[in-house]
Design a protein around this motif. Structure first.
Motif, PDB file in Angstrom:
ATOM      1  N   LEU A  21       7.919   1.013   2.194  1.00 44.81           N
ATOM      2  CA  LEU A  21       7.376   2.271   2.655  1.00 44.81           C
ATOM      3  C   LEU A  21       7.699   2.415   4.086  1.00 44.81           C
ATOM      4  CD1 LEU A  21       4.309   1.447   4.218  1.00 44.81           C
ATOM      5  CD2 LEU A  21       3.969   0.838   1.994  1.00 44.81           C
ATOM      6  N   GLN A  22       7.230   3.788   4.491  1.00 41.24           N
ATOM      7  CA  GLN A  22       7.453   4.142   5.988  1.00 41.24           C
ATOM      8  C   GLN A  22       6.552   5.051   6.330  1.00 41.24           C
ATOM      9  OE1 GLN A  22      11.364   6.109   5.402  1.00 41.24           O
ATOM     10  NE2 GLN A  22      10.223   7.979   6.194  1.00 41.24           N
ATOM     11  N   PHE A  23       6.094   5.022   7.583  1.00 40.74           N
ATOM     12  CA  PHE A  23       5.176   5.826   8.204  1.00 40.74           C
ATOM     13  C   PHE A  23       5.610   6.074   9.601  1.00 40.74           C
ATOM     14  CE2 PHE A  23       3.449   1.625   8.632  1.00 40.74           C
ATOM     15  CZ  PHE A  23       3.121   1.561   9.855  1.00 40.74           C
ATOM     16  N   ALA A  24       5.175   7.113  10.211  1.00 35.42           N
ATOM     17  CA  ALA A  24       5.398   7.669  11.300  1.00 35.42           C
ATOM     18  C   ALA A  24       4.121   7.550  12.133  1.00 35.42           C
ATOM     19  CB  ALA A  24       5.701   9.263  11.620  1.00 35.42           C
ATOM     20  N   ALA A  25       4.257   6.912  13.318  1.00 36.32           N
ATOM     21  CA  ALA A  25       3.173   6.641  14.176  1.00 36.32           C
ATOM     22  C   ALA A  25       3.216   6.467  15.632  1.00 36.32           C
ATOM     23  CB  ALA A  25       2.166   5.394  13.729  1.00 36.32           C
ATOM     24  N   ALA A  26       2.534   6.977  16.737  1.00 32.85           N
ATOM     25  CA  ALA A  26       2.737   6.650  17.909  1.00 32.85           C
ATOM     26  C   ALA A  26       1.751   5.479  18.471  1.00 32.85           C
ATOM     27  CB  ALA A  26       2.098   7.748  18.687  1.00 32.85           C
ATOM     28  N   HIS A  27       2.136   4.819  19.561  1.00 29.80           N
ATOM     29  CA  HIS A  27       1.312   3.815  20.233  1.00 29.80           C
ATOM     30  C   HIS A  27       1.793   3.778  21.644  1.00 29.80           C
ATOM     31  CE1 HIS A  27       4.445   0.420  20.034  1.00 29.80           C
ATOM     32  NE2 HIS A  27       4.978   1.258  19.917  1.00 29.80           N
ATOM     33  N   PHE A  46       9.548   1.231   9.119  1.00 35.98           N
ATOM     34  CA  PHE A  46       9.795   0.830   7.891  1.00 35.98           C
ATOM     35  C   PHE A  46       8.940  -0.488   7.522  1.00 35.98           C
ATOM     36  CE2 PHE A  46      13.066   3.611   9.197  1.00 35.98           C
ATOM     37  CZ  PHE A  46      13.172   4.602   8.065  1.00 35.98           C
ATOM     38  N   VAL A  47       8.427  -0.634   6.315  1.00 39.45           N
ATOM     39  CA  VAL A  47       7.813  -1.875   5.986  1.00 39.45           C
ATOM     40  C   VAL A  47       8.198  -2.243   4.459  1.00 39.45           C
ATOM     41  CG1 VAL A  47       5.387  -2.821   5.846  1.00 39.45           C
ATOM     42  CG2 VAL A  47       5.616  -1.011   7.677  1.00 39.45           C
ATOM     43  N   ASN A  48       8.503  -3.631   4.555  1.00 43.48           N
ATOM     44  CA  ASN A  48       8.594  -4.102   3.141  1.00 43.48           C
ATOM     45  C   ASN A  48       7.471  -5.154   3.117  1.00 43.48           C
ATOM     46  OD1 ASN A  48       9.610  -6.724   1.732  1.00 43.48           O
ATOM     47  ND2 ASN A  48      10.429  -5.070   0.899  1.00 43.48           N
ATOM     48  N   LYS A  66       1.433   1.864  -6.154  1.00 42.88           N
ATOM     49  CA  LYS A  66       0.502   3.017  -5.347  1.00 42.88           C
ATOM     50  C   LYS A  66      -0.668   2.858  -4.617  1.00 42.88           C
ATOM     51  CE  LYS A  66      -2.395   5.248  -8.083  1.00 42.88           C
ATOM     52  NZ  LYS A  66      -3.809   4.983  -7.659  1.00 42.88           N
ATOM     53  N   ASP A  67      -1.258   1.657  -5.037  1.00 37.14           N
ATOM     54  CA  ASP A  67      -2.455   0.949  -4.010  1.00 37.14           C
ATOM     55  C   ASP A  67      -2.032   0.481  -2.875  1.00 37.14           C
ATOM     56  OD1 ASP A  67      -4.071   1.647  -6.504  1.00 37.14           O
ATOM     57  OD2 ASP A  67      -4.204  -0.212  -7.137  1.00 37.14           O
ATOM     58  N   ILE A  68      -0.822  -0.174  -3.016  1.00 36.31           N
ATOM     59  CA  ILE A  68      -0.352  -0.733  -1.552  1.00 36.31           C
ATOM     60  C   ILE A  68       0.109   0.479  -0.903  1.00 36.31           C
ATOM     61  CG2 ILE A  68       1.533  -2.005  -0.699  1.00 36.31           C
ATOM     62  CD1 ILE A  68      -0.601  -3.619  -2.320  1.00 36.31           C
ATOM     63  N   LYS A  69       0.806   1.515  -1.248  1.00 38.72           N
ATOM     64  CA  LYS A  69       1.172   2.366  -0.344  1.00 38.72           C
ATOM     65  C   LYS A  69      -0.135   3.248   0.253  1.00 38.72           C
ATOM     66  CE  LYS A  69       3.640   6.894   0.042  1.00 38.72           C
ATOM     67  NZ  LYS A  69       4.472   7.914  -0.535  1.00 38.72           N
ATOM     68  N   THR A  70      -1.023   3.520  -0.746  1.00 39.38           N
ATOM     69  CA  THR A  70      -2.433   4.221  -0.090  1.00 39.38           C
ATOM     70  C   THR A  70      -2.961   3.456   1.110  1.00 39.38           C
ATOM     71  OG1 THR A  70      -2.561   5.203  -2.528  1.00 39.38           O
ATOM     72  CG2 THR A  70      -4.527   5.106  -0.947  1.00 39.38           C
ATOM     73  N   LEU A  71      -3.037   2.057   0.917  1.00 38.31           N
ATOM     74  CA  LEU A  71      -3.645   1.469   1.656  1.00 38.31           C
ATOM     75  C   LEU A  71      -3.045   1.379   3.185  1.00 38.31           C
ATOM     76  CD1 LEU A  71      -4.356  -1.948  -0.130  1.00 38.31           C
ATOM     77  CD2 LEU A  71      -6.198  -0.429   0.851  1.00 38.31           C
ATOM     78  N   ILE A  72      -1.890   1.506   3.376  1.00 34.34           N
ATOM     79  CA  ILE A  72      -1.111   1.492   4.473  1.00 34.34           C
ATOM     80  C   ILE A  72      -0.599   2.845   5.051  1.00 34.34           C
ATOM     81  CG2 ILE A  72       0.943   0.486   5.868  1.00 34.34           C
ATOM     82  CD1 ILE A  72      -1.160  -1.551   4.979  1.00 34.34           C
ATOM     83  N   LEU A 127       8.636  -5.739   9.253  1.00 40.50           N
ATOM     84  CA  LEU A 127       8.148  -4.501   9.645  1.00 40.50           C
ATOM     85  C   LEU A 127       9.594  -4.137  10.764  1.00 40.50           C
ATOM     86  CD1 LEU A 127       4.837  -2.803  10.772  1.00 40.50           C
ATOM     87  CD2 LEU A 127       6.805  -3.231  12.597  1.00 40.50           C
ATOM     88  N   ARG A 128      10.043  -3.072  10.490  1.00 35.63           N
ATOM     89  CA  ARG A 128      11.131  -2.515  11.229  1.00 35.63           C
ATOM     90  C   ARG A 128      10.477  -1.590  12.287  1.00 35.63           C
ATOM     91  NH1 ARG A 128      16.349  -3.224  11.722  1.00 35.63           N
ATOM     92  NH2 ARG A 128      16.501  -4.243   9.863  1.00 35.63           N
TER      93      ARG A 128
END
Length: 145
Positions: A21-27, A46-48, A66-72, A127-128
């Motif tokens: 899965l992937q997500f966009a985030a700032a930090h 990018f996360v595996n 779906k549960d894994i994607k929803t959690l993260i 985690l990339r």
């Protein structure tokens, strides 16, 4: 999604599931040695996630993708990681670095897995942060060998 072969943890479980899965985030990293990373900036992470067990659940899944994607994804996508209660600007073990983020993703996933009757274990978080930089988190207690 980046197509990649990920390092595989050694284990003796019968089933292994991998969810990308992937997500966009700032930090920002609140430490003087973080250089330019002390400034707020963003990544497309990018996360595996590698999960394993010997038994399937009542629906024939190891765990529902779906549960894994929803959690993260729902927790981190388009967020500022420093504002999440999982992170701290006071303790290095809780700064929102890639290493810590990988561990926190593991903790979220394993907490969910601990509620499952088929007892799945999260074996690895890959985690990339950028195309050239990634971390792997492998909890010692979940190795299964």
């Amino acid at each position: 999604m980046i197509q990649q072969i990920y390092p595989s943890p050694t284990h003796s479980f019968q089933y292994e599931l991998n969810k990308d899965l992937q997500f966009a985030a700032a930090h920002f990293v609140p430490h003087s040695e973080a250089g330019v990373c002390q400034q707020v900036h963003g990544h497309t992470y990018f996360v595996n996630i590698t999960i394993a067990a010997d038994e399937l659940d009542d629906s024939g899944f190891l765990v529902n993708f779906k549960d894994i994607k929803t959690l993260i994804h729902n927790r981190f996508d388009h967020r500022i990681l420093n504002e999440d209660s999982l992170f701290s600007n006071d303790h290095a073990n809780d700064f929102p670095t890639s290493e810590v983020l990988a561990r926190k993703v593991y903790e979220i996933i394993q907490q969910y897995l601990d509620t499952r009757k088929n007892a799945p274990k999260c074996l690895q978080i890959f985690l990339r942060e950028t195309p050239t930089s990634y971390v792997i988190y492998r909890p010692k207690e979940a190795r299964g060998s």
